[in-house]
Structure formats: C-alpha cells, structure tokens
Design a protein around this motif. Structure first.
Motif, PDB file in Angstrom:
ATOM      1  N   LEU A 188       0.825  -1.204   0.000  1.00  0.00           N
ATOM      2  CA  LEU A 188       0.000   0.000   0.000  1.00  0.00           C
ATOM      3  C   LEU A 188       0.862   1.258   0.000  1.00  0.00           C
ATOM      4  CD1 LEU A 188      -2.950  -0.819   2.423  1.00  0.00           C
ATOM      5  CD2 LEU A 188      -2.823  -1.082  -0.060  1.00  0.00           C
ATOM      6  N   LYS A 189       0.408   2.221  -0.809  1.00  0.00           N
ATOM      7  CA  LYS A 189       1.055   3.543  -0.882  1.00  0.00           C
ATOM      8  C   LYS A 189      -0.033   4.601  -1.040  1.00  0.00           C
ATOM      9  CE  LYS A 189       5.422   1.984  -2.945  1.00  0.00           C
ATOM     10  NZ  LYS A 189       5.130   0.549  -2.786  1.00  0.00           N
ATOM     11  N   PRO A 190       0.260   5.838  -0.648  1.00  0.00           N
ATOM     12  CA  PRO A 190      -0.741   6.903  -0.758  1.00  0.00           C
ATOM     13  C   PRO A 190      -1.330   6.980  -2.159  1.00  0.00           C
ATOM     14  CG  PRO A 190       1.139   7.679   0.490  1.00  0.00           C
ATOM     15  CD  PRO A 190       1.525   6.336  -0.051  1.00  0.00           C
ATOM     16  N   GLY A 191      -2.648   7.158  -2.218  1.00  0.00           N
ATOM     17  CA  GLY A 191      -3.333   7.302  -3.496  1.00  0.00           C
ATOM     18  C   GLY A 191      -3.834   6.008  -4.093  1.00  0.00           C
ATOM     19  N   MET A 192      -3.421   4.873  -3.541  1.00  0.00           N
ATOM     20  CA  MET A 192      -3.899   3.589  -4.050  1.00  0.00           C
ATOM     21  C   MET A 192      -5.357   3.354  -3.666  1.00  0.00           C
ATOM     22  SD  MET A 192      -0.880   0.762  -3.491  1.00  0.00           S
ATOM     23  CE  MET A 192       0.446   0.572  -4.668  1.00  0.00           C
ATOM     24  N   ARG A 193      -5.968   2.375  -4.329  1.00  0.00           N
ATOM     25  CA  ARG A 193      -7.328   1.929  -4.008  1.00  0.00           C
ATOM     26  C   ARG A 193      -7.273   0.483  -3.508  1.00  0.00           C
ATOM     27  NH1 ARG A 193     -10.527   1.546  -8.744  1.00  0.00           N
ATOM     28  NH2 ARG A 193     -12.397   1.538  -7.423  1.00  0.00           N
ATOM     29  N   LEU A 194      -7.909   0.253  -2.364  1.00  0.00           N
ATOM     30  CA  LEU A 194      -7.939  -1.073  -1.736  1.00  0.00           C
ATOM     31  C   LEU A 194      -9.372  -1.568  -1.648  1.00  0.00           C
ATOM     32  CD1 LEU A 194      -6.752  -3.420   0.068  1.00  0.00           C
ATOM     33  CD2 LEU A 194      -7.204  -1.917   2.026  1.00  0.00           C
ATOM     34  N   LEU A 195      -9.570  -2.844  -1.974  1.00  0.00           N
ATOM     35  CA  LEU A 195     -10.834  -3.539  -1.719  1.00  0.00           C
ATOM     36  C   LEU A 195     -10.583  -4.554  -0.619  1.00  0.00           C
ATOM     37  CD1 LEU A 195     -13.769  -4.345  -2.355  1.00  0.00           C
ATOM     38  CD2 LEU A 195     -12.844  -5.936  -4.076  1.00  0.00           C
ATOM     39  N   ASP A 196     -11.333  -4.421   0.488  1.00  0.00           N
ATOM     40  CA  ASP A 196     -11.220  -5.362   1.606  1.00  0.00           C
ATOM     41  C   ASP A 196     -12.541  -6.129   1.715  1.00  0.00           C
ATOM     42  OD1 ASP A 196     -10.058  -6.589   3.905  1.00  0.00           O
ATOM     43  OD2 ASP A 196     -11.164  -5.215   5.200  1.00  0.00           O
ATOM     44  N   VAL A 197     -12.528  -7.406   1.340  1.00  0.00           N
ATOM     45  CA  VAL A 197     -13.757  -8.202   1.340  1.00  0.00           C
ATOM     46  C   VAL A 197     -13.890  -8.927   2.678  1.00  0.00           C
ATOM     47  CG1 VAL A 197     -13.905  -8.464  -1.157  1.00  0.00           C
ATOM     48  CG2 VAL A 197     -12.558 -10.115   0.161  1.00  0.00           C
ATOM     49  N   GLY A 198     -15.114  -8.976   3.196  1.00  0.00           N
ATOM     50  CA  GLY A 198     -15.314  -9.529   4.528  1.00  0.00           C
ATOM     51  C   GLY A 198     -14.638  -8.654   5.555  1.00  0.00           C
ATOM     52  N   CYS A 199     -14.926  -7.354   5.510  1.00  0.00           N
ATOM     53  CA  CYS A 199     -14.123  -6.359   6.231  1.00  0.00           C
ATOM     54  C   CYS A 199     -14.431  -6.269   7.718  1.00  0.00           C
ATOM     55  CB  CYS A 199     -14.302  -4.983   5.603  1.00  0.00           C
ATOM     56  SG  CYS A 199     -15.967  -4.289   5.805  1.00  0.00           S
ATOM     57  N   THR A 220     -19.170  -6.097   3.871  1.00  0.00           N
ATOM     58  CA  THR A 220     -19.494  -7.140   4.832  1.00  0.00           C
ATOM     59  C   THR A 220     -20.964  -7.507   4.710  1.00  0.00           C
ATOM     60  OG1 THR A 220     -19.705  -7.692   7.189  1.00  0.00           O
ATOM     61  CG2 THR A 220     -19.870  -5.374   6.604  1.00  0.00           C
ATOM     62  N   LEU A 221     -21.290  -8.762   4.990  1.00  0.00           N
ATOM     63  CA  LEU A 221     -22.674  -9.217   4.975  1.00  0.00           C
ATOM     64  C   LEU A 221     -23.384  -8.948   6.296  1.00  0.00           C
ATOM     65  CD1 LEU A 221     -22.662 -12.614   3.041  1.00  0.00           C
ATOM     66  CD2 LEU A 221     -23.871 -10.524   2.448  1.00  0.00           C
ATOM     67  N   SER A 222     -22.661  -8.432   7.288  1.00  0.00           N
ATOM     68  CA  SER A 222     -23.262  -8.129   8.577  1.00  0.00           C
ATOM     69  C   SER A 222     -23.704  -6.669   8.616  1.00  0.00           C
ATOM     70  CB  SER A 222     -22.276  -8.400   9.715  1.00  0.00           C
ATOM     71  OG  SER A 222     -22.741  -7.843  10.927  1.00  0.00           O
ATOM     72  N   LYS A 223     -25.001  -6.459   8.778  1.00  0.00           N
ATOM     73  CA  LYS A 223     -25.533  -5.097   8.846  1.00  0.00           C
ATOM     74  C   LYS A 223     -24.990  -4.355  10.058  1.00  0.00           C
ATOM     75  CE  LYS A 223     -29.991  -2.660   8.555  1.00  0.00           C
ATOM     76  NZ  LYS A 223     -29.916  -1.830   9.768  1.00  0.00           N
ATOM     77  N   GLN A 224     -24.906  -5.059  11.195  1.00  0.00           N
ATOM     78  CA  GLN A 224     -24.413  -4.403  12.414  1.00  0.00           C
ATOM     79  C   GLN A 224     -22.955  -4.006  12.281  1.00  0.00           C
ATOM     80  OE1 GLN A 224     -25.315  -6.237  16.168  1.00  0.00           O
ATOM     81  NE2 GLN A 224     -27.402  -6.778  15.579  1.00  0.00           N
ATOM     82  N   TYR A 249     -19.760  -9.551  -1.305  1.00  0.00           N
ATOM     83  CA  TYR A 249     -18.583  -9.204  -2.109  1.00  0.00           C
ATOM     84  C   TYR A 249     -18.849  -9.421  -3.593  1.00  0.00           C
ATOM     85  CZ  TYR A 249     -17.322 -14.063  -3.133  1.00  0.00           C
ATOM     86  OH  TYR A 249     -17.310 -15.346  -3.610  1.00  0.00           O
ATOM     87  N   ARG A 250     -19.744 -10.368  -3.915  1.00  0.00           N
ATOM     88  CA  ARG A 250     -20.052 -10.662  -5.315  1.00  0.00           C
ATOM     89  C   ARG A 250     -20.811  -9.538  -6.000  1.00  0.00           C
ATOM     90  NH1 ARG A 250     -22.080 -16.595  -3.439  1.00  0.00           N
ATOM     91  NH2 ARG A 250     -22.671 -15.263  -1.667  1.00  0.00           N
ATOM     92  N   ASP A 251     -21.298  -8.580  -5.211  1.00  0.00           N
ATOM     93  CA  ASP A 251     -22.054  -7.458  -5.768  1.00  0.00           C
ATOM     94  C   ASP A 251     -21.229  -6.185  -5.884  1.00  0.00           C
ATOM     95  OD1 ASP A 251     -24.373  -8.986  -6.050  1.00  0.00           O
ATOM     96  OD2 ASP A 251     -25.000  -8.585  -3.990  1.00  0.00           O
ATOM     97  N   VAL A 252     -19.930  -6.265  -5.639  1.00  0.00           N
ATOM     98  CA  VAL A 252     -19.053  -5.100  -5.838  1.00  0.00           C
ATOM     99  C   VAL A 252     -18.897  -4.887  -7.339  1.00  0.00           C
ATOM    100  CG1 VAL A 252     -16.728  -4.166  -5.526  1.00  0.00           C
ATOM    101  CG2 VAL A 252     -17.815  -5.452  -3.673  1.00  0.00           C
ATOM    102  N   THR A 253     -19.266  -3.722  -7.814  1.00  0.00           N
ATOM    103  CA  THR A 253     -19.215  -3.445  -9.258  1.00  0.00           C
ATOM    104  C   THR A 253     -17.927  -2.744  -9.678  1.00  0.00           C
ATOM    105  OG1 THR A 253     -20.418  -1.364  -8.904  1.00  0.00           O
ATOM    106  CG2 THR A 253     -21.732  -3.332  -9.415  1.00  0.00           C
ATOM    107  N   GLU A 254     -17.288  -2.038  -8.760  1.00  0.00           N
ATOM    108  CA  GLU A 254     -16.064  -1.322  -9.122  1.00  0.00           C
ATOM    109  C   GLU A 254     -14.934  -2.288  -9.476  1.00  0.00           C
ATOM    110  OE1 GLU A 254     -17.958   1.307  -5.840  1.00  0.00           O
ATOM    111  OE2 GLU A 254     -17.908  -0.805  -6.426  1.00  0.00           O
TER     112      GLU A 254
END
Length: 421
Positions: A188-199, A220-224, A249-254
C-alpha cells in the motif's frame, strides 16, 4: 447412579476433575482446580440423546452444567469429555440411569436444542452459499451485538488472528501489527485503491486510510458491522478515504483496485466456490496488483473438511468450511495469481484467542447482561476450544500473498520481502 457419578463415568475415575450435583452427590477428585457442577437431571437427557459430545455442549449452553475454573484449562484437562462420547459409554450410562426414577424420567424426555443452535446448520452442501443463505449464516454469528464484540475483542474490534511482534506485545499492539503486516505485504502507498472483502468492523479499511493514505472500500454481509464501521470511520475523520458497505462481495461493481485483502472471509466461501471467489478477486485488480488471503486452514486435506454435527457448525459458524493451505494456494494459482509468499500464524491465533477469552471473563457480567447467558456460554467454550485447536495443530492460520502479473509477466515485486516480520 448419582448425577455426579454419571459424569465421572464419562471422564474416567482418574480424571483430575471434581464433579458435584444439585442433589448433593460428589465424585471425581476432591478439591480439583476444575469442577463440573450438574444443576439439572435433564443434563443427562442431552447427554444420551445428542450425537457425540454435542450433549455436553448443549447441557453447558443451557446452564444445566457449570464449569468452575479457567475454561481453557478445563477443556485441556477434559479433552476426553469434550471429545466423542461413544455409543458404549451411552449404553452403560443409560443402563445405570434407568435404575433411578428421577434420572429415568429425565432421560425419557427428549429436549429441544438450545435456541443458540442455528436451525439451518445441517442442510446438504449443494444448497449452501447462495447469497441469501450466506447472509443468514453471517448474521447468525456476527449480528450478535456490537457491544458484546467490544467486550470480547477490545478497542481494535478486529475479529481475526493478530500477529504478535514481541513476546510481551498486547492484543491491541498485535492487531495493529497484523493490519500493518497486511498493508506492507500488498504494497500500500498513498493514493492507491484497496478492496477489503469480509471487512468486519472496518479495521483494515481504517488502517489503510489512516496510516497509508489509501482510498479503501470494505464490504461485509453483517448489517451491524457495517453500521458500526461507518460510524467509526466518521468519528475518526476518514470519510473521504474509507467506506464500508453492507454488501455481498459478489455485488461489488467497481474494478481497477491496486490491492485486495481478504482477512477471515475464505472460511465462509465453501470449497466448491473457491475457484469463482479467487477469479472474482483477480478480476478486480489492476495488473501488478496484489491480493493477500488470510484464512483459517486445516493442517492437510486428508480428513473430511467439516463436521455436520459438530459444535462449531451448529452454534458458531454455520456452513463454515476449512481447506488445507495447499488447496487454497492451488485455487489462487489456478485463478491467475502468482504466489509470492505464504506463512502460518497458528501460534499467533492461539495467543489472540487467549486474549479474547480473558476479555470475556473480565467482562462476563456485562456480556451476559447484553446477549444473555446462553450466548455468552457458547462463546466461552468455543473460544477456549479454539485455543487448544491452534495450539495442538488441529487448525492453522495461513496468509498467502498473490500478485496479478502484467502482460509481460511483471509483478512489480521486490527482490526480497520488504515487509519485515
């Protein structure tokens, strides 16, 4: 046969445990550090009518059995009790029990499972892991109470294996170090984009934003979890960089992420879905992007992957499936990732769980008031059992780092690992 003697018969007369019961009966080793107290004759009904050791777990969760002393020590001392209760043992107990009118009446009544037991935990494998069912399974475990998780996990709200940089490191220091280790592994470096699944509660997302200036999206699938994370992000002034969505996570479009982290999600995916899972994450990355997969594993792929009637499946992680590290790596590799590093943090997870057990014990009254005694008991025995699982190598924890090569085969990796220890 007295109630205390029933349980002594399971453990063996030489077990260093004392058994007492509400009827005044006593058995086992007087004055032992670990004491089992039987509060109801119906505990024997659970014992006789439930498969394997599940009856003991049900009796404990319902409060029909109390355990005095450290639960980790209790389970370590009594592994034979919380292992398989054989049919021969049950037959012997039943023969003796039928001579006592009170116990005979208790055994004749088949009790319903405790309400904490997931009612949907034993369906055929081919019906698992639809989006709807995954959401239900995740909610069963994670939508307990954010306050309860705060008592157990501590300020980090990180519900995954920590990484202890020193022998005397605190749990909070180890969770920070884990997030930083992941950040360094995926470059990771400044300006990057990260996807964290099951966050989860957004620990990795907030770490990436705050410590590295990365624009991070967590799902995350947990609403809380999502609600807690979004508030924490706002409270820390990170809303311009960090976001957590209540989303499969399967519904992430980006697409076009520079890095992907999956910390504690793979256990919920299912063996049959691993190829599509890793292919999906591979497709989210730019060429040269890295993916770090952090997951509980089995030591090998020889034993059956899950136990349908086991305590973990029924009470803790419905539909959870663990695979060996080699299988996980193969699926990553076949999805297109070049594997660049792998390590086992098994001992670190035993330490992490020990810290969570200590937190729960220290906040037992608050936890019980928040979620009820039955749920708190589930967590007490589940986490203590997992400490033994990692210590004794029944289960492991692997971090596997992969990279998506560009068209010329370049992965933009350092010649030697640069993420330290």
């Amino acid at each position: 046969m007295t109630l205390a003697r029933v349980f002594e018969q399971i453990a063996g007369a030489q077990a260093p445990v004392e058994f007492t019961a509400y009827d005044g009966s006593r058995a086992g080793a007087p004055g032992a550090d670990i004491r089992f107290h039987v509060r109801s004759p119906y505990a024997v009904s659970y014992l006789v009518h439930s498969p394997g050791a599940l009856g003991l777990a049900r009796a404990y969760v319902t409060g029909m059995i109390d355990v005095s002393g450290d639960m980790i020590t209790a389970l370590s001392t009594m592994q034979s009790v919380f292992g398989e209760v054989t049919g021969r043992q049950k037959a012997g107990i039943l023969t003796e029990v039928m001579r006592d009118p009170l116990l005979r009446a208790a055994v004749s009544r088949r009790l319903d499972p405790p309400p904490q037991e997931a009612p949907f935990s034993r369906i055929p494998s081919w019906l698992r892991h639809s989006k709807r069912r995954d959401a239900k399974a995740i909610s069963h475990h994670y939508d307990v109470s954010n306050t309860f998780y705060e008592w157990v996990l501590g300020p980090s709200m990180a519900y995954t294996c920590a990484c202890f940089p020193r022998e005397d490191a605190t749990l909070e220091e180890a969770q920070f170090h884990k997030h930083d280790l992941v950040a360094k592994k995926i470059g990771l470096k400044p300006g990057m984009r990260l996807l964290d699944v099951g966050c989860g509660w957004g620990g990795m997302v907030m770490h990436a934003a705050q410590e590295y200036g990365v624009k991070a999206l967590g799902v995350t699938l947990s609403k809380q979890q999502a609600e807690w994370a979004q508030k924490a992000i706002a409270d820390r002034g990170l809303s311009d960089l960090a976001e957590v969505r209540h989303l499969d996570y399967r519904d992430v479009t980006e697409t076009g992420f520079d890095a992907v982290s999956s910390i504690g999600l793979t256990e919920h995916i299912g063996k049959a879905n691993l190829p599509s899972y890793f292919s999906f994450l591979y497709g989210k990355l730019v060429p040269g992007g890295r993916m770090l997969n952090h997951t509980i594993t089995r030591p090998d792929n020889l034993a059956p992957p899950r136990k349908e009637d086991g305590f973990i499946n029924r009470y803790v992680f419905p539909d959870g499936e663990l695979e060996g590290p080699g299988h996980v790596q193969m699926q990553m590799n076949d999805a297109g990732f070049e594997i660049r590093h792998q390590e086992n943090l098994r001992e670190h997870y035993a330490r992490t769980l020990t810290g969570w057990c200590r937190n729960l014990d220290e906040h037992w009254d608050e936890a019980v008031a928040d979620v009820g005694e039955g749920t708190a008991r589930v967590w007490r025995v589940y986490m203590a059992g997992c400490v033994l699982g990692f210590k004794q190598n029944w289960i492991q924890l692997h971090q596997t780092l992969g990279v998506k090569l560009d068209e010329k085969g370049n992965g933009n990796m350092p010649l030697r690992p640069d993420w330290g220890v």
